[in-house]
Scaffold this motif. Structure first.
Motif, PDB file in Angstrom:
ATOM      1  N   SER A 119      -1.125   6.051   3.666  1.00  0.00           N
ATOM      2  CA  SER A 119      -1.026   4.708   3.754  1.00  0.00           C
ATOM      3  C   SER A 119       0.418   4.227   3.240  1.00  0.00           C
ATOM      4  O   SER A 119       0.928   3.131   3.727  1.00  0.00           O
ATOM      5  N   ASP A 120       1.159   5.046   2.816  1.00  0.00           N
ATOM      6  CA  ASP A 120       2.665   4.391   2.392  1.00  0.00           C
ATOM      7  C   ASP A 120       3.871   5.337   2.887  1.00  0.00           C
ATOM      8  O   ASP A 120       4.940   5.181   1.959  1.00  0.00           O
ATOM      9  N   ASP A 121       3.549   6.064   3.672  1.00  0.00           N
ATOM     10  CA  ASP A 121       4.746   6.678   4.216  1.00  0.00           C
ATOM     11  C   ASP A 121       4.669   7.263   5.765  1.00  0.00           C
ATOM     12  O   ASP A 121       3.631   7.064   6.378  1.00  0.00           O
ATOM     13  N   VAL A 122       5.639   7.701   6.338  1.00  0.00           N
ATOM     14  CA  VAL A 122       5.673   7.972   7.864  1.00  0.00           C
ATOM     15  C   VAL A 122       4.683   9.182   8.060  1.00  0.00           C
ATOM     16  O   VAL A 122       4.460   9.836   7.250  1.00  0.00           O
TER      17      VAL A 122
ATOM     18  N   MET B  49      15.536   7.751   4.522  1.00  0.00           N
ATOM     19  CA  MET B  49      15.090   9.112   5.139  1.00  0.00           C
ATOM     20  C   MET B  49      16.461   9.730   5.814  1.00  0.00           C
ATOM     21  O   MET B  49      17.209   9.403   6.258  1.00  0.00           O
ATOM     22  N   TYR B  59      15.858   5.315   8.848  1.00  0.00           N
ATOM     23  CA  TYR B  59      14.569   4.781   8.173  1.00  0.00           C
ATOM     24  C   TYR B  59      14.936   4.570   6.676  1.00  0.00           C
ATOM     25  O   TYR B  59      15.213   5.342   6.031  1.00  0.00           O
ATOM     26  N   TYR B  61      14.330   3.019   2.868  1.00  0.00           N
ATOM     27  CA  TYR B  61      13.340   2.398   1.815  1.00  0.00           C
ATOM     28  C   TYR B  61      13.987   1.408   1.057  1.00  0.00           C
ATOM     29  O   TYR B  61      14.336   1.940  -0.173  1.00  0.00           O
ATOM     30  N   LEU B 102       6.209  -1.244   6.393  1.00  0.00           N
ATOM     31  CA  LEU B 102       5.388  -1.321   5.299  1.00  0.00           C
ATOM     32  C   LEU B 102       5.946  -2.375   3.996  1.00  0.00           C
ATOM     33  O   LEU B 102       7.331  -1.960   3.858  1.00  0.00           O
ATOM     34  N   LYS B 104       5.313  -3.012   0.227  1.00  0.00           N
ATOM     35  CA  LYS B 104       4.418  -2.462  -0.673  1.00  0.00           C
ATOM     36  C   LYS B 104       4.909  -2.941  -2.192  1.00  0.00           C
ATOM     37  O   LYS B 104       6.148  -2.630  -2.494  1.00  0.00           O
ATOM     38  N   GLU B 127       8.846  -2.601  -2.354  1.00  0.00           N
ATOM     39  CA  GLU B 127       9.454  -1.693  -1.535  1.00  0.00           C
ATOM     40  C   GLU B 127       9.238  -2.145  -0.049  1.00  0.00           C
ATOM     41  O   GLU B 127       7.932  -2.452   0.298  1.00  0.00           O
ATOM     42  N   GLN B 129       9.867  -0.666   3.716  1.00  0.00           N
ATOM     43  CA  GLN B 129      10.153   0.391   4.726  1.00  0.00           C
ATOM     44  C   GLN B 129      10.563  -0.218   5.954  1.00  0.00           C
ATOM     45  O   GLN B 129       9.574  -0.988   6.586  1.00  0.00           O
TER      46      GLN B 129
END
Lengths: 143, 134
Positions: A119-122, B49, B59, B61, B102, B104, B127, B129
């Motif tokens: 749900s919360d990462d690639v 990342m 990418y 965060y 996302l 979050k 957070e 992304q």
């Protein structure tokens, strides 16, 4: 004397593409890590009855080049290509090109193509390449 | 690519949160007035990342902090809760050529402190992304 240590950033995982003429290596994209578990040699334990020192002796067994695991981020095209390899019988050539151009090449096939969706990462998967025969380190990888 | 605070504020502007830029919604710093307001700030997120290639290591965060200041505790908490419920789990949004995969929340709204004028300030950290939209 200074260290010759190198970081893996810049390494490339390639797949032989025989649809082009002449064939050549294409980069497998979106790779975050590559791990070769390494080659192993089996051992056979033998024991001579009444050996004076009670130690087991060992015979060299056969070599196994093991497998290479690569963490690949999901893209439809990327995974579709790897899925085609998984579903195809026969070996294909793959290579890792290290940042300084040296390489590791092998022939083999894909045995695992998982996809982790959280749900919360690639989305990503650890693709496993089985090495058929041996893998060779090359001083300069061919393209 | 913009600071996350700018894009997140723009996402909030067009939402049902009934916040108006420059009136009660601000970016980058908490203004001295009005008393009751919301500010979106950039804060330290997590490491981006790193793929094996540089050109695909974009990418991020990132993180933003949203602070809600209000002279009334319960009113301030209610605004913070509305923002939390709106942003937490917001995903797959493209704004200003950036793809926000996302948003979050790191926690639900908390009291940060009472400021020098005895106003309650609530905080919610998110957070974020994101990557360049291709």
């Amino acid at each position: 004397m200074s260290t010759l240590a190198k970081v893996g950033f810049g390494a490339v995982l390639n797949r032989w593409n025989d649809n082009s003429s002449p064939g050549g290596y294409d980069e497998i994209l979106e790779v975050t890590s590559i791990s070769w578990e390494g080659a192993t040699r089996g051992s056979v334990e033998v024991y001579v009855l009444n050996a004076s020192d009670d130690y087991v002796n060992k015979l060299q067994g056969v070599l196994n080049a093991g497998s290479v695991t690569a963490t690949v981020l999901f893209t439809k095209n990327g995974f579709a290509t790897l899925k085609t390899d998984l579903e195809t019988r026969g070996d294909r050539d793959y290579q890792i090109v290290l940042p300084d151009g040296e390489g590791l090449e092998w022939s083999g096939f894909i045995s695992e193509l998982p996809l982790d969706i959280t749900s919360d990462d690639v989305m990503q998967g650890d693709v496993v390449f089985q090495i058929n025969g041996k893998a060779d380190f090359l001083s300069a990888a061919t393209s | 690519m913009n600071p996350s605070s700018k894009d997140i504020a723009e996402i909030m502007e067009v939402s049902t949160l009934a916040l108006t830029p420059g009136t009660d919604l601000f970016r980058f710093r908490m203004p001295p007035t009005p008393q009751d307001c919301v500010v979106v700030l950039d804060i330290s997120g997590n490491e981006p990342m790193v793929q094996l290639s540089k050109d695909r290591s974009d990418y991020y965060y990132s993180a933003v902090s949203i602070q809600v200041r209000n002279i009334d505790y319960l009113t301030g908490y209610g605004i913070a809760l509305d923002i939390f419920q709106f942003l937490h789990g917001t995903a797959h949004i493209i704004i200003n050529d950036t793809y926000y995969s996302l948003i979050k929340a790191m926690a639900d709204p908390q009291l940060l402190h009472y400021d020098g004028n005895d106003r309650a300030v609530f905080v919610i950290n998110f957070e974020v992304q994101r990557r360049t939209n291709l």
